[in-house]
Design an enzyme around this catalytic site. Sequence first.
Site, PDB file in Angstrom:
ATOM      1  N   CYS A 253       0.865  -1.175   0.000  1.00  0.00           N
ATOM      2  CA  CYS A 253       0.000   0.000   0.000  1.00  0.00           C
ATOM      3  C   CYS A 253       0.906   1.231   0.000  1.00  0.00           C
ATOM      4  O   CYS A 253       2.121   1.113   0.168  1.00  0.00           O
ATOM      5  CB  CYS A 253      -0.852  -0.010   1.257  1.00  0.00           C
ATOM      6  SG  CYS A 253       0.156  -0.085   2.735  1.00  0.00           S
TER       7      CYS A 253
ATOM      8  N   CYS B 106       2.263   6.267   8.597  1.00  0.00           N
ATOM      9  CA  CYS B 106       1.439   6.433   7.394  1.00  0.00           C
ATOM     10  C   CYS B 106       0.412   7.557   7.590  1.00  0.00           C
ATOM     11  O   CYS B 106      -0.233   7.642   8.631  1.00  0.00           O
ATOM     12  CB  CYS B 106       0.707   5.124   7.107  1.00  0.00           C
ATOM     13  SG  CYS B 106      -0.426   5.290   5.742  1.00  0.00           S
TER      14      CYS B 106
ATOM     15  N   HIS C 150      -1.532  -5.097  18.919  1.00  0.00           N
ATOM     16  CA  HIS C 150      -0.901  -4.682  17.661  1.00  0.00           C
ATOM     17  C   HIS C 150      -0.307  -3.277  17.841  1.00  0.00           C
ATOM     18  O   HIS C 150      -0.913  -2.416  18.475  1.00  0.00           O
ATOM     19  CB  HIS C 150      -1.964  -4.683  16.554  1.00  0.00           C
ATOM     20  CG  HIS C 150      -1.399  -4.490  15.178  1.00  0.00           C
ATOM     21  ND1 HIS C 150      -0.991  -3.268  14.716  1.00  0.00           N
ATOM     22  CD2 HIS C 150      -1.182  -5.365  14.164  1.00  0.00           C
ATOM     23  CE1 HIS C 150      -0.550  -3.394  13.468  1.00  0.00           C
ATOM     24  NE2 HIS C 150      -0.650  -4.660  13.113  1.00  0.00           N
TER      25      HIS C 150
ATOM     26  N   GLU D 269      -0.064  -0.774  15.916  1.00  0.00           N
ATOM     27  CA  GLU D 269      -0.877   0.356  15.454  1.00  0.00           C
ATOM     28  C   GLU D 269      -2.007   0.647  16.444  1.00  0.00           C
ATOM     29  O   GLU D 269      -2.302   1.807  16.738  1.00  0.00           O
ATOM     30  CB  GLU D 269      -1.453   0.067  14.064  1.00  0.00           C
ATOM     31  CG  GLU D 269      -2.175   1.289  13.506  1.00  0.00           C
ATOM     32  CD  GLU D 269      -2.878   0.988  12.187  1.00  0.00           C
ATOM     33  OE1 GLU D 269      -2.275   0.336  11.320  1.00  0.00           O
ATOM     34  OE2 GLU D 269      -4.035   1.427  12.037  1.00  0.00           O
TER      35      GLU D 269
ATOM     36  N   THR E 293      -6.119   0.275  11.001  1.00  0.00           N
ATOM     37  CA  THR E 293      -6.453   0.397   9.578  1.00  0.00           C
ATOM     38  C   THR E 293      -6.407  -0.919   8.814  1.00  0.00           C
ATOM     39  O   THR E 293      -6.941  -0.999   7.714  1.00  0.00           O
ATOM     40  CB  THR E 293      -5.508   1.403   8.891  1.00  0.00           C
ATOM     41  OG1 THR E 293      -4.170   0.964   9.112  1.00  0.00           O
ATOM     42  CG2 THR E 293      -5.678   2.800   9.436  1.00  0.00           C
TER      43      THR E 293
ATOM     44  N   CYS F 262      -8.924   2.872   5.876  1.00  0.00           N
ATOM     45  CA  CYS F 262      -7.828   3.055   4.926  1.00  0.00           C
ATOM     46  C   CYS F 262      -8.211   2.517   3.545  1.00  0.00           C
ATOM     47  O   CYS F 262      -8.660   1.375   3.426  1.00  0.00           O
ATOM     48  CB  CYS F 262      -6.595   2.332   5.446  1.00  0.00           C
ATOM     49  SG  CYS F 262      -5.397   2.023   4.172  1.00  0.00           S
TER      50      CYS F 262
ATOM     51  N   SER G 247       1.071 -10.721   9.653  1.00  0.00           N
ATOM     52  CA  SER G 247       0.452  -9.542   9.052  1.00  0.00           C
ATOM     53  C   SER G 247      -1.067  -9.623   9.186  1.00  0.00           C
ATOM     54  O   SER G 247      -1.706 -10.550   8.702  1.00  0.00           O
ATOM     55  CB  SER G 247       0.860  -9.458   7.573  1.00  0.00           C
ATOM     56  OG  SER G 247      -0.077  -8.714   6.856  1.00  0.00           O
TER      57      SER G 247
ATOM     58  N   ASN H 109      -3.485  -7.599   7.949  1.00  0.00           N
ATOM     59  CA  ASN H 109      -4.305  -7.429   6.731  1.00  0.00           C
ATOM     60  C   ASN H 109      -4.240  -8.671   5.854  1.00  0.00           C
ATOM     61  O   ASN H 109      -5.222  -9.030   5.201  1.00  0.00           O
ATOM     62  CB  ASN H 109      -3.914  -6.150   5.979  1.00  0.00           C
ATOM     63  CG  ASN H 109      -2.666  -6.308   5.165  1.00  0.00           C
ATOM     64  OD1 ASN H 109      -2.710  -6.762   4.032  1.00  0.00           O
ATOM     65  ND2 ASN H 109      -1.518  -5.971   5.739  1.00  0.00           N
TER      66      ASN H 109
ATOM     67  N   SER I 115       1.886  -5.703   3.038  1.00  0.00           N
ATOM     68  CA  SER I 115       3.302  -5.596   3.375  1.00  0.00           C
ATOM     69  C   SER I 115       4.145  -6.597   2.579  1.00  0.00           C
ATOM     70  O   SER I 115       5.260  -6.920   2.960  1.00  0.00           O
ATOM     71  CB  SER I 115       3.491  -5.808   4.877  1.00  0.00           C
ATOM     72  OG  SER I 115       2.810  -6.974   5.287  1.00  0.00           O
TER      73      SER I 115
HETATM   74  S1  SF4 Z   1      -2.650  -0.271   5.207  1.00  0.00           S
HETATM   75 FE1  SF4 Z   1      -1.823   0.972   6.892  1.00  0.00          FE
HETATM   76  S2  SF4 Z   1       0.200   1.583   6.152  1.00  0.00           S
HETATM   77 FE2  SF4 Z   1      -0.976   0.915   4.359  1.00  0.00          FE
HETATM   78  S3  SF4 Z   1      -1.881   2.782   3.475  1.00  0.00           S
HETATM   79 FE3  SF4 Z   1      -3.361   1.840   4.886  1.00  0.00          FE
HETATM   80  S4  SF4 Z   1      -3.009   2.865   6.849  1.00  0.00           S
HETATM   81 FE4  SF4 Z   1      -1.226   3.196   5.566  1.00  0.00          FE
END
Ligand code: SF4
Length: 381
Positions: A26, A121, A149, A151, A217, A258, A287, A289, A350
């Site tokens: 991202c 970010c 986490h 974040e 996010t 996000c 990870s 996401n 990532s």
């Molecule tokens: S996934 Fe996280 S690091 Fe990637 S653009 Fe979205 S907020 Fe930013």
Amino acid sequence: MKRDFSPTVLDFGPIHIYLARHFGFCYGVENAIDIAFRTIEENAGRRIFLLSEMIHNPQVNADLKASGIEFLQDNSGKQIIPFESLTADDIVLIPAFGTTLAIEKKLKDIGIKIEQYNTTCPFVEKVWNRSEVIARNQYTIVIHGKPNHEETRATFSHASANTPSVVVRDMDEAKELAKYILGEKPFEQFYTVFKGQFSEGFDLSRHLQRIGVVNQTTMLASDTQAIADYLKETMISRYGLTEENLRERFADTRDTLCYATNDNQTAVTGMLNTKADLAIVVGGYNSSNTSHLVELCEEKLPTFFINNEEKILSAQTIMHYNFHLKSELVSEYYLPSKHPVSVLLTSGASCPDALVEGVIKKLAGFYPASKSVEEIVTQFQ
Ligand code: SF4
């Protein structure tokens, strides 16, 4: 404009690979990696540290380590190198998911210039800024995220500096929170059930009367939306609200999700409309996401979560991660013997594209009659 979330078909002949329309890095991750490598280049001779893993990808972190970067903490916040050993001349990179106010202060007190090397970010900062705005209007912040986490810890720290805050991990915890809003459970139980997930001085008799929901996010956008909707309905029924006066008790935070995580997730949903034999999801095992993309695929078809092409041991055997069991398993005969085989492929935010390319080449390599990658590429030029 209607956006296209259908997958790209790579037709090798005996194997068809359906690549998600959006996958991989991202903006935030690309930006963070860029800053990290530029910092290394421009600061020869200086000690460079990363607060913790830049992103949840072992290859990227190994590359950074090989370039001379050291990690100060592990992913759970455990100290590897003590802050006390740092000096004002050292460089400390703040990762893409940001950090807590307490750590920011600690580094600033040592004299380290964190602003110059801050890769937080902008979309994570957007959540913090939005939290600040709704805090000013006396809303309590409910953060949908994994409590440990990085974040979520960072967002919790920024939010709770301005207003009472509480973290809910999932819908079950949102439902539990709703019981205290509705007065269905004695307040004392809240402090046990949500231990470590609420801000200091959290007072249930006052702090669940006006709320706003934000998220880590990388959580599934649809899950956050469902949690926000559930808590909104809870507030409506508790206070007899209407559309006109809803905002008095429930802040509108829809614009904090996000776009990147959302696009990768929507692209997987689009990809799953294609009939296929299996799905492969590439990304770091820790990870968040990426595991959500796996979850989406698992609902529809056999799914293999791998962190690079080396986990594809042969055309018969694959080593893959089961994030429910938190362990790697070996599966046999993951590729059916029929032709053509259809594989859905995506990767987490990532994961470098080179790893996806490696997976494509490895899979196509199992079929001697397949077209070459170069032939496929010319179709898209
Ligand atoms: S996934 Fe996280 S690091 Fe990637 S653009 Fe979205 S907020 Fe930013």
